[in-house]
Scaffold this motif. Structure first.
Motif, short mmCIF file in Angstrom:
data_model
loop_
_atom_site.label_atom_id
_atom_site.label_comp_id
_atom_site.label_asym_id
_atom_site.label_seq_id
_atom_site.Cartn_x
_atom_site.Cartn_y
_atom_site.Cartn_z
N ARG A 116 -28.98 71.43 -11.32
CA ARG A 116 -28.81 72.85 -11.61
C ARG A 116 -27.40 73.31 -11.25
O ARG A 116 -26.80 74.12 -11.98
N LYS A 117 -26.88 72.82 -10.15
CA LYS A 117 -25.52 73.19 -9.78
C LYS A 117 -24.50 72.64 -10.78
O LYS A 117 -23.40 73.18 -10.91
N ARG A 118 -24.85 71.57 -11.48
CA ARG A 118 -23.95 71.00 -12.47
C ARG A 118 -24.21 71.57 -13.87
O ARG A 118 -23.62 71.10 -14.84
N GLY A 119 -25.10 72.59 -13.96
CA GLY A 119 -25.29 73.30 -15.22
C GLY A 119 -26.56 72.98 -15.97
O GLY A 119 -26.83 73.59 -17.01
N PHE A 120 -27.39 72.06 -15.47
CA PHE A 120 -28.63 71.68 -16.16
C PHE A 120 -29.82 72.40 -15.50
O PHE A 120 -30.51 71.84 -14.64
N PHE A 121 -30.05 73.65 -15.91
CA PHE A 121 -31.09 74.47 -15.28
C PHE A 121 -32.49 74.09 -15.74
O PHE A 121 -33.47 74.51 -15.15
N GLU A 122 -32.59 73.32 -16.80
CA GLU A 122 -33.90 72.91 -17.29
C GLU A 122 -34.22 71.46 -16.92
O GLU A 122 -35.18 70.88 -17.43
#
Length: 754
Positions: free
Chosen positions: A97-103
Motif C-alpha cells: 500500500r505504501k508503494r501504491g498498490f492499495f488493492e
C-alpha cells in the motif's frame, strides 16, 4: 462519509494499529528452541513489481542457510513462530500500500516437510496501482535556480503513488535547498487518494526561510588528558576551509568535518549551527567542537611468506609535524630475511622455492619518508615521498634504487571518484637473467645487456582512478571495486632514453552475498604495456623488466607458480653437440636440447598484454565459523607478448580449493590449484661460462640453426654461438610427469586473492 468508505477507513486504521503494535521484522527471534519449526524454504508468487529479496527483508520468516537447506546438517538453522505469520502478511500488505498498490492481497501457505520443518509461500495479488493525476510544487518562484533545485527529482504526473519515492524526493529537495544557502529550509507534503478512480493528489510546499551567510565561527578544542592543545586555532581555521561571509552550504560543513577527521588528529569533530547566540537575520553562527587524540603512533609487524621468507615492517606517524597538522610517515620494510644477504643466516627456515631463486639472495628493503599537507586554503602541496628501495620479483628481476622521489596529488572530489596523479623519479638499475634480455628484447650480447643494466633514470607519470563500493576493505561481502591505472615514462618527463613505455591496466571486482555463509566473488583484470617509439634505436618495443606484465601465483592464476603463466625461457641442464645439414647442402654444427634434457630454472619473460579472470565461492566453516573459511575457485588467464591477442585461444583455466584462517593482519590463505596443461613451450638456453662479447649464453632450443664458431687463437677455449641470424625460438617443451601431485600448485599468502 458513506458506509463503504467508513468500513474501508476502519479496516485500514485497524491494519495500521496492528502493524504498529507488532514487533518489527528485524526484532523477530529466528533462533531455534526445542520444539520450534524450521523454515526450509521461503517463496513468493505473484510479485511482479518487487523482487523476492526486497520483500523478504521486511518480514520475520527467514529460511535456514543455504548449507542447511542443501545438506540438512550444516549451516544455520532458523525457525518460525507460527503466530508471526499473520503479522508478516500484514507487513507485506502495508508495504504494497505504501508503494501504491492499495488493492494488493497477500495470503500464506504453509507446507509441512516433516514434523520439525515447513515450507512457507506468500501468494500475492498486486492489483492495479494508484497514479498521481495532479502534482503541485509551490514556494520556489522567488528562489534563484529553482529549475536546478527540482531537476531529476523523479516526481511527475502519472507516476505511481509511491510514498517511499515521494519521501526520498522530498529529502533530496530539502538537501538541495540547504546546500544553496537556506539552513532552515523544509518541504511540507500533502496528498489525497481517491480509491474508486485509483488516483491521488500530491502537493509539495517549499518553505525556504532566510537565505544566509556564515557569520562568526566559535571554536572549542578539548585536548587529551594531561596535555595542552596541540594544533593551533589558526591551523584549525585553515583546515576548516570555511570563512565568514561565505554562503551557507550544508555539504561544505560535511566536507570540512571530513577534512578534520582525515588528519587523524581528532577523535571527535562536530560542526553545527550555534542557536544560542544572537546573529543578524542573514548570518549563521557556527560552533566547532573538537577533541584531540594521539599525535604520534608507531607500529611494528612481523610476518612470513613462502616467497618472502621472514618479513619485518615498522611505521611511525606524526599527524602534527612541525605543529602544522602536516602528516609525516616514516616507513621501513624488509623481506627475504633469512635467505637474502646480508641477513641470510636462516636459509633452512625458508622454502626451497625462494632458496633456489637467484634474485632472492639479496635482502629486499624499503625505507621512506612521506610528508602530506592537508591545508584547505592557499597552495596545496602534493604528497612528497623520498625513499630508497631494493625489490625483486620471483625468478624475474632484481631492482635496486638507492634514491627516489615520489609526488602524488588527489584530484577534486567533485569528480565523484577518487583520482590520484603521481610522478615518480628513480635512479636505479634492474638486473635480470641474461635469458630474459635475449629472449624478450633480443639483447643477447654482454655489451647490449650492460647498457640496460646500468644505473639510469626512470621517470613515471601515473594516474589512478578507483571507484570503491565494497562494504569492507579486508573481506568484502557485497559491492564492487573498479580501478584504472595509466603509467607513462619518456624523455619528456625526465626518464632515460632506454627506459620509456606506456602502460594501461584495468581491474574490476564484484562481491555478492548468496547467504549468511556463502559469498561469491569475481574479478577481471586486463592490461597492456608497450614501448615508446623513442625507446631504443632498432628496438622500439623495449620495456624495462620491472614494468612488464606478469601472471601466475596466489593473486592471479593459482594453478601456475609465481609469474609462470605466459612466455617463458628455460635454462637447460644439458645439450647435445649436433651436426646438421641445411636445405642447401650446407653442414653446420649446432647446440640443441631435447625434451628430457631437464632444466635448472624457469625465467618468466613477462608480457605486453594480460587478461586474468577469477571466480570463487567463499564459504564459512560450519565449525569455528568465525575463524575458518573454505573456498572453491576457478581462475582463467592469458599473458602474451602481442597486444592484440586472441582470447579464443590459449586461455588457461585452473580450478582449485582453499582454506582461510582469520588473523589480526588479514586472512591467512592456503590455496591448491589444479593445472591440467602440459608445460609451456619456451626458448631454451644453456648458461655457459663465456667471457667473449658475442654470446653470454647458448640458445639450445630444438630446431635452432645458430652456427657454432670455434674460437680463434687468443680468444679463449670455449666455442662461441653466432645468434645474429635470427631469434631463439620457443620450441623447447620439457616433459612433465602425469601424476596428480605434479599438477597441483600450492600457494600460501596473507589476504584474499582479490
Amino acid at each position: 462519509m458513506s458506509g463503504g468508505c467508513r468500513a474501508r477507513a476502519a479496516a485500514l486504521l485497524a491494519f495500521v494499529l496492528l502493524f504498529l503494535v507488532a514487533p518489527s521484522a528485524e526484532a523477530q527471534e529466528t533462533a531455534c528452541d526445542p520444539g520450534d519449526v524450521e523454515v526450509r524454504r521461503l517463496e513468493f508468487t505473484g510479485n511482479t513489481t518487487f523482487p523476492d529479496d526486497e520483500l523478504s527483508r521486511g518480514i520475520a520468516a527467514t529460511p535456514s542457510s543455504w548449507l542447511r537447506r542443501t545438506f540438512g546438517v550444516l549451516g544455520t538453522r532458523r525457525c518460525v513462530d507460527r503466530a508471526s505469520l499473520p503479522l508478516d502478511v500484514a507487513r507485506l500488505t502495508l508495504y504494497y500500500r505504501k508503494r501504491g498498490f492499495f488493492e494488493a492481497q497477500v495470503d500464506t501457505v504453509v507446507k509441512s516437510v516433516n514434523r520439525s520443518a515447513v515450507e512457507i509461500r506468500f501468494d500475492i495479488t498486486e492489483g492495479p496501482a494508484l497514479r498521481v493525476d495532479t502534482l503541485t510544487l509551490s514556494g520556489l518562484d522567488s528562489l534563484p535556480g529553482g529549475d536546478d533545485l527540482t531537476a531529476r527529482l523523479g516526481l511527475a504526473e502519472g507516476m505511481r503513488f509511491d510514498q517511499y519515492a515521494i519521501d526520498s524526493a522530498r529529502s533530496v529537495l530539502v538537501r538541495r535547498l540547504r546546500n544553496a544557502g537556506y539552513p532552515y529550509a523544509d518541504v511540507l507534503r500533502e496528498y489525497r487518494t481517491h480509491l474508486p478512480t485509483r488516483s491521488a493528489f500530491l502537493g509539495l510546499e517549499v518553505i525556504p526561510g532566510q537565505r544566509s551567510r556564515i557569520g562568526a565561527i566559535s571554536l572549542s578544542v578539548t585536548p587529551r588528558d594531561g596535555e595542552s592543545q596541540q594544533v593551533s586555532d589558526d591551523v584549525v581555521q585553515e583546515l576548516l576551509g570555511i570563512r565568514p561571509g561565505m554562503l551557507y552550504r550544508e555539504n561544505e560543513l560535511v566536507s570540512a568535518q571530513r577534512r578534520l577527521y582525515e588528519t587523524d588528529a581528532y577523535s571527535h569533530v562536530d560542526i553545527s549551527i550555534d542557536t544560542s547566540a544572537a546573529a543578524a537575520d542573514s548570518l549563521i553562527r557556527l560552533k566547532l567542537s573538537l577533541r584531540e587524540t594521539y599525535m604520534q603512533t608507531a607500529r611494528l609487524g612481523v610476518g612470513y611468506g613462502s616467497l618472502d621468507c621472514f618479513r619485518l615492517s615498522a611505521e611511525y606517524t606524526n599527524v602534527n609535524f612541525m605543529h602544522q597538522a602536516r602528516r609525516l610517515e616514516l616507513n621501513a620494510r624488509m623481506s627475504k630475511i633469512g635467505v637474502g644477504a646480508p641477513l641470510d643466516m636462516a636459509q633452512r627456515l625458508c622454502t626451497s622455492q625462494v632458496r633456489g631463486d637467484v634474485y632472492s639472495d639479496t635482502l629486499n628493503y624499503y625505507a621512506g619518508a612521506t610528508l602530506r599537507n592537508p591545508r584547505a586554503f592557499g597552495l596545496t602541496l602534493p604528497t612528497t615521498t623520498l625513499y630508497s628501495e631494493t625489490r625483486s620479483e620471483f625468478k624475474a628481476f632484481l631492482r635496486s634504487t638507492p634514491v627516489a622521489l615520489g609526488l602524488s596529488r588527489g584530484w577534486p572530489r567533485g569528480l565523484g571518484v577518487p583520482l590520484v596523479m603521481s610522478y615518480n623519479l628513480e635512479y636505479g638499475k634492474t638486473q635480470a637473467q641474461p635469458a630474459l634480455f635475449c629472449a624478450a628484447f633480443n639483447l643477447c650480447t654482454d655489451q647490449d645487456r650492460r647498457r640496460v643494466e646500468e644505473y639510469r633514470r626512470l621517470a613515471v607519470l601515473g594516474t589512478s582512478v578507483v571507484r570503491d563500493r565494497a562494504n569492507d576493505a579486508v573481506e568484502p561481502t557485497s559491492g564492487t571495486i573498479l580501478r584504472l591505472d595509466a603509467r607513462h615514462a619518456s624523455r619528456l618527463i625526465g626518464s632515460d632514453a632506454l627506459q620509456q613505455f606506456n602502460q594501461l591496466t584495468g581491474n574490476a571486482a564484484w562481491y555478492h552475498t548468496v547467504s549468511d555463509a556463502v559469498v561469491l566473488a569475481a574479478r577481471l583484470r586486463v592490461g597492456a604495456v608497450f614501448g615508446s617509439s623513442l625507446a631504443r634505436a632498432g628496438d622500439p618495443s623495449y620495456v624495462p623488466p620491472q614494468e612488464r606484465l606478469y601472471a601466475g601465483g596466489p593473486s592471479t592464476v593459482r594453478g601456475f607458480r609465481q609469474n609462470e603463466l605466459g612466455p617463458l625461457a628455460y635454462l637447460a641442464n644439458q645439450y647435445t653437440d649436433t651436426l646438421i645439414t641445411l636445405a642447401g647442402g650446407e653442414t653446420r654444427r649446432v647446440f640443441r636440447a631435447t625434451p628430457d634434457s631437464g632444466y635448472s630454472r624457469v625465467v618468466p619473460l613477462g608480457g605486453n598484454s594480460i587478461m586474468v579472470a577469477n571466480l570463487e565461492a567463499r564459504m564459512r566453516s560450519p565449525v569455528l565459523s568465525d575463524l575458518l573459511q573454505f573456498t572453491v575457485f576457478v581462475d582463467a588467464g592469458k599473458l602474451s607478448r602481442d597486444i592484440d591477442f586472441d582470447l579464443r585461444q590459449d586461455v588457461r583455466f585452473t580450478p582449485g580449493i582453499g582454506v582461510r584462517v582469520s588473523s589480526p593482519v588479514g586472512p591467512i590463505r592456503l590455496d591448491v590449484g589444479y593445472n591440467p596443461y602440459e608445460l609451456a613451450k619456451g626458448v631454451a638456453y644453456y648458461d655457459a661460462p663465456l667471457s667473449g662479447p658475442l654470446a653470454p649464453l647458448y640458445c639450445v632450443s630444438p630446431g635452432n640453426t645458430f652456427p657454432i664458431v670455434e674460437p680463434q687463437p687468443g680468444e679463449g677455449e670455449v666455442p662461441v654461438q653466432d645468434q645474429t641470424r635470427g631469434r631463439c625460438e620457443a620450441t623447447f617443451q620439457p616433459v612433465r610427469g602425469g601424476s596428480l601431485l605434479r599438477r597441483l600448485t600450492l600457494n600460501f599468502s596473507i589476504g584474499q586473492a582479490f
